[in-house]
Design a protein around this motif. Sequence first.
Motif, mmCIF file in Angstrom:
data_model
loop_
_atom_site.group_PDB
_atom_site.id
_atom_site.type_symbol
_atom_site.label_atom_id
_atom_site.label_comp_id
_atom_site.label_asym_id
_atom_site.label_seq_id
_atom_site.Cartn_x
_atom_site.Cartn_y
_atom_site.Cartn_z
ATOM 1 N N ASN A 19 -35.283 8.834 -1.143
ATOM 2 C CA ASN A 19 -33.664 9.495 -0.629
ATOM 3 C C ASN A 19 -33.524 8.654 0.641
ATOM 4 N N ASP A 20 -32.227 8.945 1.078
ATOM 5 C CA ASP A 20 -31.758 8.431 2.268
ATOM 6 C C ASP A 20 -31.689 9.126 3.376
ATOM 7 N N ILE A 21 -32.301 10.529 3.310
ATOM 8 C CA ILE A 21 -31.968 11.666 4.059
ATOM 9 C C ILE A 21 -33.434 11.615 5.076
ATOM 10 N N GLN A 22 -34.445 11.696 4.453
ATOM 11 C CA GLN A 22 -35.615 11.846 5.386
ATOM 12 C C GLN A 22 -36.106 10.704 5.979
ATOM 13 N N LEU A 23 -36.431 10.690 7.078
ATOM 14 C CA LEU A 23 -36.974 9.451 7.905
ATOM 15 C C LEU A 23 -38.338 9.327 8.047
ATOM 16 N N ARG A 24 -38.974 8.269 7.852
ATOM 17 C CA ARG A 24 -40.602 8.058 8.178
ATOM 18 C C ARG A 24 -40.679 7.664 9.508
ATOM 19 N N VAL A 25 -41.095 8.405 10.483
ATOM 20 C CA VAL A 25 -41.140 8.139 11.894
ATOM 21 C C VAL A 25 -42.182 8.266 12.372
ATOM 22 N N PHE A 26 -42.970 7.132 12.933
ATOM 23 C CA PHE A 26 -44.188 6.983 13.862
ATOM 24 C C PHE A 26 -43.935 6.603 15.268
ATOM 25 N N THR A 27 -44.666 7.388 16.174
ATOM 26 C CA THR A 27 -44.745 6.615 17.461
ATOM 27 C C THR A 27 -45.254 5.070 17.224
ATOM 28 N N ASP A 28 -45.195 4.505 18.327
ATOM 29 C CA ASP A 28 -46.174 3.168 18.282
ATOM 30 C C ASP A 28 -47.497 3.651 18.261
ATOM 31 N N LYS A 29 -47.914 4.550 19.118
ATOM 32 C CA LYS A 29 -49.441 4.837 19.208
ATOM 33 C C LYS A 29 -49.996 5.347 17.907
ATOM 34 N N GLU A 30 -48.908 6.107 17.140
ATOM 35 C CA GLU A 30 -49.625 6.499 15.953
ATOM 36 C C GLU A 30 -49.719 5.610 14.849
ATOM 37 N N TRP A 31 -48.886 4.621 14.931
ATOM 38 C CA TRP A 31 -48.832 3.615 14.010
ATOM 39 C C TRP A 31 -50.145 2.713 14.270
ATOM 40 N N ASP A 32 -50.346 2.308 15.318
ATOM 41 C CA ASP A 32 -51.419 1.801 15.882
ATOM 42 C C ASP A 32 -52.730 2.266 15.474
ATOM 43 N N ASP A 33 -52.684 3.480 15.515
ATOM 44 C CA ASP A 33 -54.037 4.382 15.079
ATOM 45 C C ASP A 33 -54.212 4.170 13.597
ATOM 46 N N ASN A 36 -55.344 0.627 12.617
ATOM 47 C CA ASN A 36 -56.739 0.377 13.076
ATOM 48 C C ASN A 36 -57.624 1.114 12.124
ATOM 49 N N ILE A 37 -57.470 1.902 11.516
ATOM 50 C CA ILE A 37 -58.153 2.628 10.616
ATOM 51 C C ILE A 37 -59.200 1.717 9.729
ATOM 52 N N GLY A 38 -58.213 0.734 9.413
ATOM 53 C CA GLY A 38 -58.811 -0.516 8.354
ATOM 54 C C GLY A 38 -57.833 -0.727 7.420
ATOM 55 N N GLN A 39 -58.273 -1.127 6.347
ATOM 56 C CA GLN A 39 -57.497 -1.634 5.200
ATOM 57 C C GLN A 39 -56.210 -0.880 5.064
ATOM 58 N N ILE A 40 -55.061 -1.121 4.951
ATOM 59 C CA ILE A 40 -53.878 -0.359 4.710
ATOM 60 C C ILE A 40 -53.601 -0.350 3.254
ATOM 61 N N ASP A 41 -53.592 0.937 2.748
ATOM 62 C CA ASP A 41 -52.947 0.937 1.475
ATOM 63 C C ASP A 41 -51.921 1.985 1.371
ATOM 64 N N THR A 42 -50.785 1.821 1.169
ATOM 65 C CA THR A 42 -49.550 2.613 1.351
ATOM 66 C C THR A 42 -49.495 3.774 0.799
#
Length: 79
Positions: A19-33, A36-42
């Motif tokens: 949908n176009d209502i809900q946004l997926r918002v992370f701070t830069d630090k949250e995204w960095d964490d 950095n966990i490892g391999q990204i699986d969406t």
Amino acid sequence: MARMTCKCGEVLSNTLAPNDIQLRVFTDKEWDDIINIGQIDTLDLPDPKVDVWRCPKCKRMYFFEDGNDKAALIYRLEE
Ligand SMILES: [Zn+2]
């Protein structure tokens, strides 16, 4: 949170996926964490800490925290 009425009268819902209502918002630090966990699986991406909804009509943004149905913060477009 599945459905609410914006202050402008528009009915907002996140029941459609995607949908176009809900946004997926992370701070830069949250995204960095996350990356950095490892391999990204969406499919393994954590939910954002803050649930952000944007009204397509008036562009108000609602910030929901800690699973509350009542918005902790509401932003209205200034310009
Ligand atoms: Zn609105």
